[in-house]
Design a protein around this motif. Sequence first.
Motif, PDB file in Angstrom:
ATOM      1  N   CYS A 196       0.842  -1.198   0.000  1.00 32.39           N
ATOM      2  CA  CYS A 196       0.000   0.000   0.000  1.00 32.39           C
ATOM      3  C   CYS A 196       0.877   1.248   0.000  1.00 32.39           C
ATOM      4  O   CYS A 196       1.790   1.376   0.826  1.00 32.39           O
ATOM      5  CB  CYS A 196      -0.925   0.008   1.212  1.00 32.39           C
ATOM      6  SG  CYS A 196      -2.024   1.438   1.277  1.00 32.39           S
ATOM      7  N   ARG A 197       0.632   2.167  -0.894  1.00 30.47           N
ATOM      8  CA  ARG A 197       1.449   3.387  -1.007  1.00 30.47           C
ATOM      9  C   ARG A 197       0.892   4.552  -0.195  1.00 30.47           C
ATOM     10  O   ARG A 197       1.543   5.579  -0.070  1.00 30.47           O
ATOM     11  CB  ARG A 197       1.547   3.782  -2.485  1.00 30.47           C
ATOM     12  CG  ARG A 197       2.309   2.765  -3.321  1.00 30.47           C
ATOM     13  CD  ARG A 197       3.780   2.696  -2.893  1.00 30.47           C
ATOM     14  NE  ARG A 197       4.494   1.610  -3.548  1.00 30.47           N
ATOM     15  CZ  ARG A 197       4.778   0.464  -2.990  1.00 30.47           C
ATOM     16  NH1 ARG A 197       4.397   0.225  -1.733  1.00 30.47           N
ATOM     17  NH2 ARG A 197       5.445  -0.475  -3.638  1.00 30.47           N
ATOM     18  N   ARG A 198      -0.298   4.391   0.360  1.00 30.60           N
ATOM     19  CA  ARG A 198      -0.882   5.432   1.203  1.00 30.60           C
ATOM     20  C   ARG A 198      -0.504   5.137   2.650  1.00 30.60           C
ATOM     21  O   ARG A 198      -1.131   4.335   3.314  1.00 30.60           O
ATOM     22  CB  ARG A 198      -2.407   5.479   1.029  1.00 30.60           C
ATOM     23  CG  ARG A 198      -2.837   5.805  -0.403  1.00 30.60           C
ATOM     24  CD  ARG A 198      -4.348   5.866  -0.523  1.00 30.60           C
ATOM     25  NE  ARG A 198      -4.767   6.113  -1.887  1.00 30.60           N
ATOM     26  CZ  ARG A 198      -4.863   7.319  -2.458  1.00 30.60           C
ATOM     27  NH1 ARG A 198      -4.562   8.398  -1.741  1.00 30.60           N
ATOM     28  NH2 ARG A 198      -5.254   7.442  -3.697  1.00 30.60           N
ATOM     29  N   ARG A 199       0.536   5.800   3.122  1.00 23.46           N
ATOM     30  CA  ARG A 199       1.096   5.486   4.429  1.00 23.46           C
ATOM     31  C   ARG A 199       0.125   5.764   5.574  1.00 23.46           C
ATOM     32  O   ARG A 199       0.139   5.091   6.594  1.00 23.46           O
ATOM     33  CB  ARG A 199       2.400   6.272   4.664  1.00 23.46           C
ATOM     34  CG  ARG A 199       3.460   6.103   3.588  1.00 23.46           C
ATOM     35  CD  ARG A 199       3.572   4.676   3.060  1.00 23.46           C
ATOM     36  NE  ARG A 199       3.996   3.711   4.067  1.00 23.46           N
ATOM     37  CZ  ARG A 199       4.036   2.413   3.862  1.00 23.46           C
ATOM     38  NH1 ARG A 199       3.650   1.904   2.695  1.00 23.46           N
ATOM     39  NH2 ARG A 199       4.440   1.607   4.815  1.00 23.46           N
ATOM     40  N   TYR A 200      -0.735   6.774   5.411  1.00 26.74           N
ATOM     41  CA  TYR A 200      -1.698   7.053   6.482  1.00 26.74           C
ATOM     42  C   TYR A 200      -2.667   5.888   6.638  1.00 26.74           C
ATOM     43  O   TYR A 200      -3.085   5.560   7.750  1.00 26.74           O
ATOM     44  CB  TYR A 200      -2.449   8.353   6.192  1.00 26.74           C
ATOM     45  CG  TYR A 200      -3.431   8.285   5.054  1.00 26.74           C
ATOM     46  CD1 TYR A 200      -4.762   7.904   5.275  1.00 26.74           C
ATOM     47  CD2 TYR A 200      -3.049   8.601   3.758  1.00 26.74           C
ATOM     48  CE1 TYR A 200      -5.667   7.840   4.231  1.00 26.74           C
ATOM     49  CE2 TYR A 200      -3.951   8.538   2.707  1.00 26.74           C
ATOM     50  CZ  TYR A 200      -5.254   8.147   2.943  1.00 26.74           C
ATOM     51  OH  TYR A 200      -6.137   8.085   1.907  1.00 26.74           O
ATOM     52  N   PHE A 201      -3.012   5.234   5.525  1.00 26.05           N
ATOM     53  CA  PHE A 201      -3.899   4.060   5.587  1.00 26.05           C
ATOM     54  C   PHE A 201      -3.208   2.913   6.306  1.00 26.05           C
ATOM     55  O   PHE A 201      -3.840   2.181   7.081  1.00 26.05           O
ATOM     56  CB  PHE A 201      -4.297   3.638   4.170  1.00 26.05           C
ATOM     57  CG  PHE A 201      -5.137   2.395   4.131  1.00 26.05           C
ATOM     58  CD1 PHE A 201      -6.496   2.447   4.419  1.00 26.05           C
ATOM     59  CD2 PHE A 201      -4.575   1.155   3.823  1.00 26.05           C
ATOM     60  CE1 PHE A 201      -7.273   1.308   4.396  1.00 26.05           C
ATOM     61  CE2 PHE A 201      -5.343   0.001   3.801  1.00 26.05           C
ATOM     62  CZ  PHE A 201      -6.699   0.076   4.091  1.00 26.05           C
ATOM     63  N   ARG A 234      -0.880   3.180   8.653  1.00 26.88           N
ATOM     64  CA  ARG A 234      -0.832   3.495  10.087  1.00 26.88           C
ATOM     65  C   ARG A 234      -2.198   3.275  10.748  1.00 26.88           C
ATOM     66  O   ARG A 234      -2.280   2.736  11.853  1.00 26.88           O
ATOM     67  CB  ARG A 234      -0.362   4.936  10.283  1.00 26.88           C
ATOM     68  CG  ARG A 234       1.109   5.150   9.953  1.00 26.88           C
ATOM     69  CD  ARG A 234       1.585   6.497  10.475  1.00 26.88           C
ATOM     70  NE  ARG A 234       0.973   7.589   9.725  1.00 26.88           N
ATOM     71  CZ  ARG A 234       1.500   8.148   8.636  1.00 26.88           C
ATOM     72  NH1 ARG A 234       2.652   7.695   8.151  1.00 26.88           N
ATOM     73  NH2 ARG A 234       0.889   9.149   8.022  1.00 26.88           N
TER      74      ARG A 234
END
Length: 245
Positions: A39-44, A46
Motif C-alpha cells: 500500500c502506497r498510502r502510508r496514512y492508511f 498506520r
Amino acid sequence: IADKVTMWRLMRNTMAYWALFNVTGTIVCLFMALMLNECRRRYFVRISHTIMLIPSYIGYICVTSIVYAFLAPNGLVNTMITYFGGNTISFYESGQYWPLIYTIIYNWKGTGTGCILYTALMAGIDQEMYEAADIDGANKIQQTFHITFPSMYTAITLIWIMGVASIMTSNTGLHYLVNKNSALLANWTQTIDAYTMAGLMGENSLVGNYGVQGAISFFQGTIGTVLTFITNGIVRKIEPANALY
C-alpha cells in the motif's frame, strides 16, 4: 496429576493448538503484512495497524462476553442460521466447532502485533533488489517469492525456534474462560494450563495440590527447553546461518 487418558488428551490438545495457532498466525500475519507493505498510502497503513492492534488490548473476560453474544442459543450466529432456515447450534455443547472458533479468536487478537513485526522485517529488505527485479520484468508475486520470503526466512526460522519453547503451554484466558470451562467441550478444548487453572478453582483433583501444579509448570518448561535445543540443532545441521547459536 491425571489418569493416562486425560493426560494424553491434555498434551494432545496443547500441542495441537500450538501448531494450529502458529501455522495460521504466521500465514495471516504474513499475508496482512504483504498487503500493507504494497500500500502506497502510508496514512492508511498506520490506521490499519492501529485498528488491528486494538483487539490485543481487550482482556479475555471481555472476549468471553463478546463470544457468548455471538454463540449463545439466541446469539447473533444462531439468529442468522435460523433466519436462513437452519437449526440452532448449541456451541457450548458441541466441541467440534471450537478449534475453528479458537483459531479465529487467536488470530483476531494476535494479527496486529504479528503484522507490525513482519512489516518491520520487510522494511529492512534492500529496495535495490526490488528495483533490479522490476527492471528484469518480475511481477509482484515473483518478487514476493524470490525476494521478500527468502529475505525473511532467517527471521521467521528464529521466531519458530523460540516459539517451540511454549509448545506445552497455552493461553489460559482463551482455553479456560472463553468456553466457560464447559465439561462438554473438554475433549476438544481443555489444555494443560486450563486443567491446572481448573484445579486452582477447585474444579478437579488438583484442588489445593500446589506441589503438583508446580511440577506441571516444571514439566512444561523442561519439555519446551529440550525441544528448543533439539529444534535448533536440526536447523543448525540443515542451515547453520538460521540457527540461534
